[in-house]
Design a protein around this motif. Structure first.
Motif, PDB file in Angstrom:
ATOM      1  N   GLN A 104      27.138  45.054  34.283  1.00 10.37           N
ATOM      2  CA  GLN A 104      27.781  46.368  34.205  1.00 10.37           C
ATOM      3  C   GLN A 104      27.945  46.740  32.724  1.00 10.37           C
ATOM      4  O   GLN A 104      28.421  45.926  31.930  1.00 10.37           O
ATOM      5  CB  GLN A 104      29.152  46.320  34.885  1.00 10.37           C
TER       6      GLN A 104
ATOM      7  N   TYR B 189      33.257  52.353  37.117  1.00  8.88           N
ATOM      8  CA  TYR B 189      32.318  53.019  38.021  1.00  8.88           C
ATOM      9  C   TYR B 189      31.966  54.421  37.541  1.00  8.88           C
ATOM     10  O   TYR B 189      30.929  54.954  37.906  1.00  8.88           O
ATOM     11  CB  TYR B 189      32.906  53.102  39.432  1.00  8.88           C
TER      12      TYR B 189
ATOM     13  N   ASN C 236      32.243  35.893  32.057  1.00  5.55           N
ATOM     14  CA  ASN C 236      33.562  35.383  32.446  1.00  5.55           C
ATOM     15  C   ASN C 236      33.559  33.866  32.478  1.00  5.55           C
ATOM     16  O   ASN C 236      32.619  33.250  32.969  1.00  5.55           O
ATOM     17  CB  ASN C 236      33.925  35.894  33.842  1.00  5.55           C
TER      18      ASN C 236
ATOM     19  N   GLU D 173      28.593  43.324  30.935  1.00  2.91           N
ATOM     20  CA  GLU D 173      29.324  42.185  31.504  1.00  2.91           C
ATOM     21  C   GLU D 173      28.527  41.611  32.666  1.00  2.91           C
ATOM     22  O   GLU D 173      28.089  42.345  33.556  1.00  2.91           O
ATOM     23  CB  GLU D 173      30.725  42.585  32.005  1.00  2.91           C
TER      24      GLU D 173
ATOM     25  N   MET E  71      42.441  46.786  34.929  1.00  2.00           N
ATOM     26  CA  MET E  71      42.351  48.125  35.514  1.00  2.00           C
ATOM     27  C   MET E  71      43.659  48.588  36.166  1.00  2.00           C
ATOM     28  O   MET E  71      43.849  49.772  36.390  1.00  2.00           O
ATOM     29  CB  MET E  71      41.175  48.227  36.483  1.00  2.00           C
TER      30      MET E  71
ATOM     31  N   ARG F  96      27.070  37.424  41.836  1.00  5.63           N
ATOM     32  CA  ARG F  96      26.894  37.975  43.178  1.00  5.63           C
ATOM     33  C   ARG F  96      26.205  36.931  44.052  1.00  5.63           C
ATOM     34  O   ARG F  96      25.479  36.068  43.541  1.00  5.63           O
ATOM     35  CB  ARG F  96      26.004  39.233  43.146  1.00  5.63           C
TER      36      ARG F  96
ATOM     37  N   ASP G 202      40.538  38.545  28.976  1.00  6.16           N
ATOM     38  CA  ASP G 202      40.238  39.438  30.093  1.00  6.16           C
ATOM     39  C   ASP G 202      41.528  39.737  30.860  1.00  6.16           C
ATOM     40  O   ASP G 202      42.462  38.937  30.862  1.00  6.16           O
ATOM     41  CB  ASP G 202      39.234  38.739  31.025  1.00  6.16           C
ATOM     42  N   ASP G 203      41.561  40.898  31.499  1.00  2.00           N
ATOM     43  CA  ASP G 203      42.644  41.249  32.422  1.00  2.00           C
ATOM     44  C   ASP G 203      44.003  41.313  31.734  1.00  2.00           C
ATOM     45  O   ASP G 203      45.023  40.936  32.322  1.00  2.00           O
ATOM     46  CB  ASP G 203      42.713  40.251  33.602  1.00  2.00           C
TER      47      ASP G 203
ATOM     48  N   GLU H  82      37.460  55.066  36.521  1.00  2.00           N
ATOM     49  CA  GLU H  82      36.759  55.671  37.668  1.00  2.00           C
ATOM     50  C   GLU H  82      36.649  57.189  37.558  1.00  2.00           C
ATOM     51  O   GLU H  82      35.802  57.790  38.216  1.00  2.00           O
ATOM     52  CB  GLU H  82      37.483  55.295  38.973  1.00  2.00           C
TER      53      GLU H  82
HETATM   54  P1  C2E Z   1      36.713  40.987  35.893  1.00  2.00           P
HETATM   55  O1  C2E Z   1      36.047  40.055  34.964  1.00  2.00           O
HETATM   56  O2  C2E Z   1      37.941  41.656  35.445  1.00  2.00           O
HETATM   57  O3  C2E Z   1      35.575  42.018  36.295  1.00  2.00           O
HETATM   58  C1  C2E Z   1      35.797  43.364  36.582  1.00  2.00           C
HETATM   59  C2  C2E Z   1      35.767  43.600  38.048  1.00  2.00           C
HETATM   60  O4  C2E Z   1      36.027  44.975  38.284  1.00  2.00           O
HETATM   61  C3  C2E Z   1      34.419  43.334  38.682  1.00  2.00           C
HETATM   62  O5  C2E Z   1      34.680  42.930  40.007  1.00  2.00           O
HETATM   63  C4  C2E Z   1      33.779  44.717  38.680  1.00  2.00           C
HETATM   64  O6  C2E Z   1      32.771  44.854  39.666  1.00  2.00           O
HETATM   65  C5  C2E Z   1      34.981  45.553  39.004  1.00  2.00           C
HETATM   66  N1  C2E Z   1      34.875  46.922  38.514  1.00  2.00           N
HETATM   67  C6  C2E Z   1      34.194  47.406  37.457  1.00  2.00           C
HETATM   68  N2  C2E Z   1      34.402  48.715  37.311  1.00  2.00           N
HETATM   69  C7  C2E Z   1      35.253  49.106  38.279  1.00  2.00           C
HETATM   70  C8  C2E Z   1      35.854  50.348  38.648  1.00  2.00           C
HETATM   71  O7  C2E Z   1      35.649  51.390  38.038  1.00  2.00           O
HETATM   72  N3  C2E Z   1      36.689  50.327  39.731  1.00  2.00           N
HETATM   73  C9  C2E Z   1      36.954  49.204  40.435  1.00  2.00           C
HETATM   74  N4  C2E Z   1      37.771  49.288  41.473  1.00  2.00           N
HETATM   75  N5  C2E Z   1      36.399  47.999  40.110  1.00  2.00           N
HETATM   76  C10 C2E Z   1      35.569  47.960  39.045  1.00  2.00           C
HETATM   77  P2  C2E Z   1      33.930  41.701  40.643  1.00  2.00           P
HETATM   78  O8  C2E Z   1      32.503  41.665  40.212  1.00  2.00           O
HETATM   79  O9  C2E Z   1      34.235  41.735  42.100  1.00  2.00           O
HETATM   80  O10 C2E Z   1      34.623  40.463  39.974  1.00  2.00           O
HETATM   81  C11 C2E Z   1      35.962  40.203  40.198  1.00  2.00           C
HETATM   82  C12 C2E Z   1      36.450  39.123  39.273  1.00  2.00           C
HETATM   83  O11 C2E Z   1      35.813  37.882  39.586  1.00  2.00           O
HETATM   84  C13 C2E Z   1      36.109  39.382  37.823  1.00  2.00           C
HETATM   85  O12 C2E Z   1      37.077  40.236  37.287  1.00  2.00           O
HETATM   86  C14 C2E Z   1      36.146  37.995  37.230  1.00  2.00           C
HETATM   87  O13 C2E Z   1      37.471  37.593  36.970  1.00  2.00           O
HETATM   88  C15 C2E Z   1      35.618  37.155  38.388  1.00  2.00           C
HETATM   89  N6  C2E Z   1      34.184  36.906  38.170  1.00  2.00           N
HETATM   90  C16 C2E Z   1      33.118  37.693  38.454  1.00  2.00           C
HETATM   91  N7  C2E Z   1      31.967  37.115  38.082  1.00  2.00           N
HETATM   92  C17 C2E Z   1      32.308  35.928  37.516  1.00  2.00           C
HETATM   93  C18 C2E Z   1      31.554  34.861  36.929  1.00  2.00           C
HETATM   94  O14 C2E Z   1      30.316  34.897  36.814  1.00  2.00           O
HETATM   95  N8  C2E Z   1      32.268  33.793  36.431  1.00  2.00           N
HETATM   96  C19 C2E Z   1      33.626  33.744  36.515  1.00  2.00           C
HETATM   97  N9  C2E Z   1      34.260  32.650  36.016  1.00  2.00           N
HETATM   98  N10 C2E Z   1      34.369  34.715  37.083  1.00  2.00           N
HETATM   99  C20 C2E Z   1      33.712  35.797  37.575  1.00  2.00           C
END
Ligand code: C2E
Ligand code: MG
Ligand code: MG
Length: 402
Positions: free
Chosen positions: A182, A386, A249, A196, A331, A200, A307-308, A367
């Motif tokens: 993204q 998004y 991440n 980032e 977010m 998946r 992050d976060d 968003e």
């Molecule tokens: P994160 O690192 O804070 O990633 C951002 C999350 O927000 C991602 O969800 C992304 O798809 C989502 N997102 C981006 N833009 C928007 C938006 O405009 N609106 C909304 N509602 N969501 C948005 P995702 O991909 O489901 O990942 C969730 C969390 O899982 C990530 O939060 C991260 O903490 C973890 N994660 C994802 N991929 C990896 C990875 O490869 N390794 C590790 N260790 N953690 C991961």
């Protein structure tokens, strides 16, 4: 041969005196073998339902509860191993007994990997099969009682799978794993600043990354999962040079993995273009030498992001631990910021603190154009969300139009 599900014609009718031993789904593409096993299991008191191919058996297992599934491995359309995987998508408990006339190490390993209870080599003596089936039914009863007890304590359904089922689902997730990217954009310059990487996979029960990592935690396989993600990202960076920086991440446990610190690891070659995100949600104190490990990552050329920010309990202590080059605002602080003077003030003070410390700041989860404009008004610039692009295959197009 077309498959038919029939109660074994040779099974004795339930005479009403003997308690039924359990219901067996018996799957074999060779009808004569299926019927012979059905006859002997029927005589031992089991109710037996036969199917003569894997996909018909999968449909039957969805419609009805069985106490055990006994299946041949080598069948024309759907193998016994594929049947096992299909059943595990909706039933984590039912014991699986696999049979084969042509045993191989590969099929035995996969049988174990996918959570089969037993792997039997044909020809199987009827008393041996009865014994295995009887034990399997007993195990299933125990698993069901265990599950019902856990449900009484209102644990989340998705945590309930037995280890074998979870391992099979996790193996499926790893096998189908891919990485989405993204963009993170600079609004003032209308350019892409970075991407980032987000994991998946196609395993229906572990689609969301937090669920996938929770499964890895339960199985003690977080570091293996993290390594797989990092190696995949490195492969993509080898093949398609990344236009900008690449954010990845890190799970807190990955910090404890020596391969992350290995200068010869595939990702280390790209370290100068990579920013490692450490989430504020997990307490870093659990990793004893986190500060020293972060220093070694920097020596390899990596940069660090928190992050976060705003979502965890750590407050600003992660700043002191990590001294990040980048901060990503969660977010939850961005959502509806245009309508919340409180969020605007909070973000304005985070922006000015980061500016004083020389830290780049990224707002996540933008968003709407209104959220973006509110961010710009309090001095922000780097945006992810998004509104610009969803996570996609590498280096997707970005819409700056709105
Ligand atoms: P994160 O690192 O804070 O990633 C951002 C999350 O927000 C991602 O969800 C992304 O798809 C989502 N997102 C981006 N833009 C928007 C938006 O405009 N609106 C909304 N509602 N969501 C948005 P995702 O991909 O489901 O990942 C969730 C969390 O899982 C990530 O939060 C991260 O903490 C973890 N994660 C994802 N991929 C990896 C990875 O490869 N390794 C590790 N260790 N953690 C991961
Ligand atoms: Mg992140
Ligand atoms: Mg985040």
């Amino acid at each position: 041969m077309s498959a038919t599900g029939v109660a074994s014609p040779d099974a004795p009718p339930d005479d009403g005196f003997r308690p039924r031993q359990g219901v067996v789904l018996l799957v074999d593409d060779e009808g004569s073998i299926a019927r012979a096993y059905a006859r002997s299991l029927g005589a031992a008191g089991f109710e037996v339902v036969c199917a003569f191919d894997g996909s018909e058996a999968a449909a039957m297992a969805r419609d009805r509860r069985f106490d055990v599934i006994v299946s041949d491995i080598t069948m024309p359309q759907m193998s016994g191993l594929d049947l096992l995987r299909a059943v595990r998508e909706h039933d984590l408990d039912v014991p699986f007994v696999l049979m084969t006339g042509g045993p191989t190490i590969d099929s035995a390993v996969r049988a174990v990997e996918y959570g089969a209870l037993r792997y039997l080599i044909k020809p199987i003596d009827p008393p041996d099969l009865e014994d295995v089936v009887r034990r399997a039914v007993r195990l299933h009863q125990i698993a069901r009682v265990k599950r019902e007890a856990l449900e009484m304590f209102q644990q989340e359904g998705k945590q309930l799978g037995d280890r074998a089922g979870l391992e099979a689902r996790f193996a499926n997730a790893i096998q189908s794993l891919w990485i989405a990217y993204q963009p993170i954009v600079s609004w003032s310059r209308r350019t892409t600043f970075a991407w980032e990487a987000l994991v998946r996979n196609e395993e229906p029960t572990l689609r969301s990354p937090p669920d996938l990592f929770a499964a890895a935690e339960r199985l003690g396989r977080v570091q293996e999962l993290g390594r797989t993600v990092r190696d995949r990202v490195a492969q993509t960076m080898d093949r398609y040079p990344v236009p900008g920086l690449l954010f990845i991440n890190l799970h807190a446990l990955e910090l404890d993995d020596d391969s992350l610190l290995d200068g010869a690891a595939p990702l280390s070659r790209h370290a100068s273009r990579v920013v490692l995100e450490v989430t504020e949600r997990a307490p870093l104190e659990e990793i004893p030498d986190a500060t020293e490990r972060v220093a070694r990552l920097r020596a390899l050329g990596y940069r660090i992001a928190v992050d976060d920010l705003g979502a965890g309990y750590a407050g600003l202590t992660s700043f002191a631990h990590l001294e990040p080059e980048v901060v990503k605002v969660d977010m939850s602080l961005i959502r509806g910021i245009d309508r919340s003077p409180m969020k605007q003030k909070l973000l304005a003070s985070i922006v000015s603190l980061c500016r004083d410390l020389g830290i780049e700041i990224i707002a996540e989860g933008i968003e709407t154009p209104e959220e973006r404009d509110a961010l710009i008004r309090v001095g922000g610039d780097l945006c992810q969300g998004y509104l610009f692009a969803r996570p996609e295959r590498p280096w997707a197009a970005i819409d700056f139009g709105r």
